[in-house]
Design a protein around this motif. Structure first.
Motif, mmCIF file in Angstrom:
data_model
loop_
_atom_site.group_PDB
_atom_site.id
_atom_site.type_symbol
_atom_site.label_atom_id
_atom_site.label_comp_id
_atom_site.label_asym_id
_atom_site.label_seq_id
_atom_site.Cartn_x
_atom_site.Cartn_y
_atom_site.Cartn_z
ATOM 1 N N UNK A 210 0.815 -1.219 0.000
ATOM 2 C CA UNK A 210 0.000 0.000 0.000
ATOM 3 C C UNK A 210 0.845 1.263 0.000
ATOM 4 N N UNK A 211 2.136 1.107 -0.345
ATOM 5 C CA UNK A 211 3.011 2.272 -0.468
ATOM 6 C C UNK A 211 3.701 2.690 0.806
ATOM 7 N N UNK A 386 -18.684 10.089 3.092
ATOM 8 C CA UNK A 386 -17.846 9.421 4.084
ATOM 9 C C UNK A 386 -17.074 10.434 4.912
ATOM 10 N N UNK A 387 -16.795 10.051 6.146
ATOM 11 C CA UNK A 387 -15.983 10.889 7.017
ATOM 12 C C UNK A 387 -14.501 10.764 6.662
ATOM 13 N N UNK A 388 -14.097 9.535 6.298
ATOM 14 C CA UNK A 388 -12.705 9.264 5.980
ATOM 15 C C UNK A 388 -12.619 8.436 4.698
ATOM 16 N N UNK A 389 -11.471 8.550 4.021
ATOM 17 C CA UNK A 389 -11.182 7.684 2.882
ATOM 18 C C UNK A 389 -9.797 7.096 3.112
ATOM 19 N N UNK A 390 -9.701 5.795 2.955
ATOM 20 C CA UNK A 390 -8.460 5.080 3.255
ATOM 21 C C UNK A 390 -7.951 4.441 1.974
ATOM 22 N N UNK A 391 -6.856 4.979 1.454
ATOM 23 C CA UNK A 391 -6.369 4.432 0.191
ATOM 24 C C UNK A 391 -4.853 4.416 0.089
ATOM 25 N N UNK A 392 -4.184 4.182 1.245
ATOM 26 C CA UNK A 392 -2.755 3.933 1.243
ATOM 27 C C UNK A 392 -1.897 5.170 1.344
ATOM 28 N N UNK A 400 -2.280 6.654 -5.751
ATOM 29 C CA UNK A 400 -2.353 8.074 -6.092
ATOM 30 C C UNK A 400 -3.502 8.381 -7.046
ATOM 31 N N UNK A 401 -3.961 7.396 -7.811
ATOM 32 C CA UNK A 401 -5.106 7.643 -8.693
ATOM 33 C C UNK A 401 -6.325 8.082 -7.890
ATOM 34 N N UNK A 402 -6.479 7.528 -6.706
ATOM 35 C CA UNK A 402 -7.609 7.900 -5.841
ATOM 36 C C UNK A 402 -7.414 9.308 -5.281
#
Length: 422
Positions: A210-211, A386-392, A400-402
């Motif tokens: 996940x980086x 959403x309150x949070x976004x989890x994408x690494x 990074x696309x997200x």
């Protein structure tokens, strides 16, 4: 051609592609009679809850990871079942997929097949109607950018060190704009690399799934101290907080009923005290899966004892309302992880989020460790408010696309950043 024909599904097909871990996954294409087409990808996790929807894979191909059988299921079962249906009727199409499978865990045609199809349908419908995907999902109420949760140090099943906790997370909530929060996180991430190289050597600056980095740390304290000192050195103390994804099921010994962490074997009560001690020492405001997936009672006890920390269920719920309702009755959590592939369709995901919000739980839309370059998760997070976004971490193209899509949404559509209101 009538207007209804324009939205009618003409073709559905599947393709075996490669995810960010170098494993096969499935991409499903949906095309309408009107010529509008889009695709959906199925992500895959390394650390999985036991109650997740089942992926259909090929036992005799690519080390058991191939998806040719899943592609065949799209052509043989999904295409005939939803051909002619209106892409705007997400609920009816998802219901058809659920009935077509007929199992409680999508094991017949595959949760990877159903979620990729479900996502493709939503994307086609948005495209056909000329609206942004996040607006199609959430309507006019989709007007906030969630706070990112950036996994920058890896342990557990994601790391190559002795850390039992799976993720150490930056939470940049103290900024006025999403772009500011992301760039501050990038600064911390870059500085962290320099610190790791100077302390442990360049070999430990490599990146995990996940980086995140995986330096040779041996305790939770060491990891949190490393992050805290880096944040303070850069002047972001008070603006960037910390979180962890313990993924405690992975270090729970079922034979002894003890949690094996930092060279100790702790009872649930001792682990709870350990977490409270960590929260008092560090700016720790987020804790995901602190206990094993079957220990609702310990979740509830910790949730009742901490005031300024969000206790979040992932493996505990697996985006499934059946398990969520049990947690809501006990007030086990203050937040839920949302991973659509855990349950298999977007409609079931939406229902899960509605019940979670009704039960006063914060929404955390999450990627999986095995991702593609598709930015769908970003639009989903905004669409669900959403309150949070989890994408690494802020690295690797599939992560990074997200983040770049969220930057684009903020810039073009002038959406407000949740920040500390999360």
């Amino acid at each position: 051609m009538t207007l209804d024909d324009f939205y009618s599904i003409k073709n559905v097909d599947g393709l075996e592609i490669v995810d960010s871990r170098g494993n096969p996954t499935i991409r499903v294409f949906v095309r309408t009679v009107g010529g509008i087409a889009a695709y959906g990808d199925a992500p895959a996790g390394a650390s999985k809850g036991s109650r997740e929807a089942i992926e259909v894979r090929d036992p005799d191909r690519v080390g058991g990871m191939g998806v040719e059988r899943a592609v065949k299921n799209v052509r043989d079962y999904v295409y005939p079942a939803i051909r002619g249906m209106d892409v705007r009727d997400q609920l009816a199409i998802d219901h058809t997929l659920i009935q077509l499978d007929g199992t409680p865990n999508k094991s017949k045609i595959g949760g990877n097949v159903t979620i990729a199809t479900s996502i493709a349908v939503a994307k086609v419908a948005a495209k056909a109607q000329g609206v942004e995907l996040f607006n199609y999902i959430g309507g006019s109420s989709a007007n906030l950018i969630p706070v990112p949760l950036l996994n920058v140090i890896n342990g557990g099943l994601h790391g190559g060190n002795k850390l039992k906790v799976q993720e150490f997370i930056l939470i940049p909530a103290g900024f006025g704009e999403f772009s500011e929060s992301l760039i501050a996180s990038v600064e911390i991430y870059r500085k962290l690399k320099q610190v790791i190289i100077s302390k442990y050597g360049k070999i430990y600056s490599g990146l995990g799934d996940e980086g995140g980095y995986s330096p040779p740390l041996e305790s939770v304290d060491q990891a949190l101290e490393l992050l805290s000192s880096t944040i303070e050195e850069l002047g972001f103390k008070g603006k960037v907080s910390l979180g962890i994804d313990a993924a405690a099921t992975d270090f729970f010994n079922t034979s002894t009923e003890k949690y094996e962490i930092d060279g100790r074997a702790l009872s649930p009560g001792e682990l709870l005290d350990f977490y409270i001690e960590l929260a008092s020492k560090y700016d720790l405001v987020y804790m995901e899966d602190p206990f094993n997936e079957n220990d609702l009672q310990s979740f509830a006890e910790l949730n009742s004892k901490v005031q300024n920390m969000v206790i979040v269920g992932d493996d505990l719920y697996t985006t499934n309302v059946e398990y969520l309702r049990k947690g809501l009755r006990l007030r086990a959590t203050g937040g839920v992880i949302v991973k659509p592939n855990q349950v298999g369709t977007l409609s079931e995901t939406y229902q899960f989020c509605k019940e979670a919000l009704d039960g006063f739980n914060k929404i955390v839309v999450s990627h999986r460790s095995g991702e593609t370059e598709d930015s769908f998760v970003a639009d989903l997070a905004v669409g669900l408010s959403a309150h949070f976004v989890k994408t690494g971490a802020p690295a690797r193209g599939e992560r990074t696309s997200k983040y770049n899509r969220l930057l684009e949404i903020e810039k073009i559509h002038h959406l407000r950043y949740r920040g500390k209101s999360a």
